[in-house]
Design a protein around this motif. Structure first.
Motif, PDB file in Angstrom:
ATOM      1  N   ILE A  51       1.164  -1.554  -0.104  1.00  0.00           N
ATOM      2  CA  ILE A  51       0.151  -0.085   0.007  1.00  0.00           C
ATOM      3  C   ILE A  51       0.855   1.221  -0.297  1.00  0.00           C
ATOM      4  O   ILE A  51       1.705   1.670   0.927  1.00  0.00           O
ATOM      5  CB  ILE A  51      -0.827  -0.410   1.349  1.00  0.00           C
ATOM      6  N   GLY A  52       0.537   1.874  -1.408  1.00  0.00           N
ATOM      7  CA  GLY A  52       1.716   3.375  -1.206  1.00  0.00           C
ATOM      8  C   GLY A  52       1.284   4.180  -0.383  1.00  0.00           C
ATOM      9  O   GLY A  52       0.318   4.292   0.813  1.00  0.00           O
ATOM     10  N   ASP A  53       2.366   5.159   0.727  1.00  0.00           N
ATOM     11  CA  ASP A  53       1.986   6.441   1.285  1.00  0.00           C
ATOM     12  C   ASP A  53       0.673   6.953   0.636  1.00  0.00           C
ATOM     13  O   ASP A  53       0.406   7.071  -0.128  1.00  0.00           O
ATOM     14  CB  ASP A  53       3.664   7.869   0.954  1.00  0.00           C
ATOM     15  N   ALA A  54       0.100   7.801   1.109  1.00  0.00           N
ATOM     16  CA  ALA A  54      -0.815   8.596   1.471  1.00  0.00           C
ATOM     17  C   ALA A  54      -1.874   8.173   1.191  1.00  0.00           C
ATOM     18  O   ALA A  54      -2.983   8.512   0.864  1.00  0.00           O
ATOM     19  CB  ALA A  54      -0.818   9.779   1.119  1.00  0.00           C
ATOM     20  N   SER A  55      -2.598   6.259   1.757  1.00  0.00           N
ATOM     21  CA  SER A  55      -3.410   6.010   1.089  1.00  0.00           C
ATOM     22  C   SER A  55      -4.285   6.004   2.387  1.00  0.00           C
ATOM     23  O   SER A  55      -4.135   5.681   3.082  1.00  0.00           O
ATOM     24  CB  SER A  55      -3.058   4.608   0.408  1.00  0.00           C
ATOM     25  N   VAL A  56      -5.299   5.301   1.609  1.00  0.00           N
ATOM     26  CA  VAL A  56      -7.090   5.525   2.424  1.00  0.00           C
ATOM     27  C   VAL A  56      -7.433   4.402   1.952  1.00  0.00           C
ATOM     28  O   VAL A  56      -8.164   4.060   0.357  1.00  0.00           O
ATOM     29  CB  VAL A  56      -7.751   6.328   2.614  1.00  0.00           C
ATOM     30  N   ILE A  57      -7.198   3.161   3.273  1.00  0.00           N
ATOM     31  CA  ILE A  57      -8.358   2.000   3.187  1.00  0.00           C
ATOM     32  C   ILE A  57      -9.566   1.649   3.742  1.00  0.00           C
ATOM     33  O   ILE A  57      -9.468   1.817   5.082  1.00  0.00           O
ATOM     34  CB  ILE A  57      -7.661   0.409   3.375  1.00  0.00           C
ATOM     35  N   GLY A  58     -10.575   1.775   3.109  1.00  0.00           N
ATOM     36  CA  GLY A  58     -12.032   2.300   3.748  1.00  0.00           C
ATOM     37  C   GLY A  58     -12.344   1.117   5.114  1.00  0.00           C
ATOM     38  O   GLY A  58     -11.549   0.106   5.156  1.00  0.00           O
ATOM     39  N   MET A  59     -13.153   1.314   5.618  1.00  0.00           N
ATOM     40  CA  MET A  59     -13.892   0.394   6.880  1.00  0.00           C
ATOM     41  C   MET A  59     -14.523  -0.661   6.379  1.00  0.00           C
ATOM     42  O   MET A  59     -15.130  -1.103   4.815  1.00  0.00           O
ATOM     43  CB  MET A  59     -14.674   1.333   7.955  1.00  0.00           C
ATOM     44  N   LYS A  60     -13.931  -2.013   6.251  1.00  0.00           N
ATOM     45  CA  LYS A  60     -14.263  -3.347   5.792  1.00  0.00           C
ATOM     46  C   LYS A  60     -14.006  -4.085   5.238  1.00  0.00           C
ATOM     47  O   LYS A  60     -14.506  -5.071   3.838  1.00  0.00           O
ATOM     48  CB  LYS A  60     -16.079  -3.579   6.757  1.00  0.00           C
ATOM     49  N   VAL A  61     -12.947  -2.914   4.191  1.00  0.00           N
ATOM     50  CA  VAL A  61     -12.445  -3.653   2.816  1.00  0.00           C
ATOM     51  C   VAL A  61     -10.748  -4.352   2.963  1.00  0.00           C
ATOM     52  O   VAL A  61     -10.520  -4.647   4.325  1.00  0.00           O
ATOM     53  CB  VAL A  61     -11.605  -2.229   2.256  1.00  0.00           C
TER      54      VAL A  61
END
Length: 103
Positions: A51-61
């Motif tokens: 996962i690259g810098d400054a990424s957002v992985i949402g809830m329950k992904v």
């Protein structure tokens, strides 16, 4: 086996698992999460994911095994789609509903 960059936040009950048992074998692969990321609560990060810098992985992904996400990625809980793709689907669905109501 797991590398997490500075200023990254991991939400409650998130699972970061560098191993999985499949096809009668134990698979172990490194997971790398960049700097300044947000991993949502109850997200599941599979083996071999980057996962690259400054990424957002949402809830329950659920991030599938071996997936490589570039810096600044955004994933939603809608089948691990990018945030923009999920918005596009939502807009398209809304447009179709409005059209159906007018007819």
């Amino acid at each position: 086996m797991v590398s997490i960059g500075d200023n990254t936040v991991i939400g409650g009950d998130a699972i970061i698992s560098p191993h999985v048992y499949e096809n009668g074998k134990l698979l172990i692969q490194r997971i790398t999460i960049g700097k300044n990321c947000l991993i949502g609560g109850q997200a599941y990060i599979s083996p071999g994911v980057t996962i690259g810098d400054a990424s957002v992985i949402g809830m329950k992904v659920y991030v599938r095994k071996g997936r490589q996400l570039p810096p600044g990625s955004r994933l939603t809980a809608v089948a691990g789609l990018s945030y923009q793709h999920a918005l596009d689907l939502e807009k398209d669905t809304y447009r179709k509903l409005r059209s159906a109501i007018r007819n």
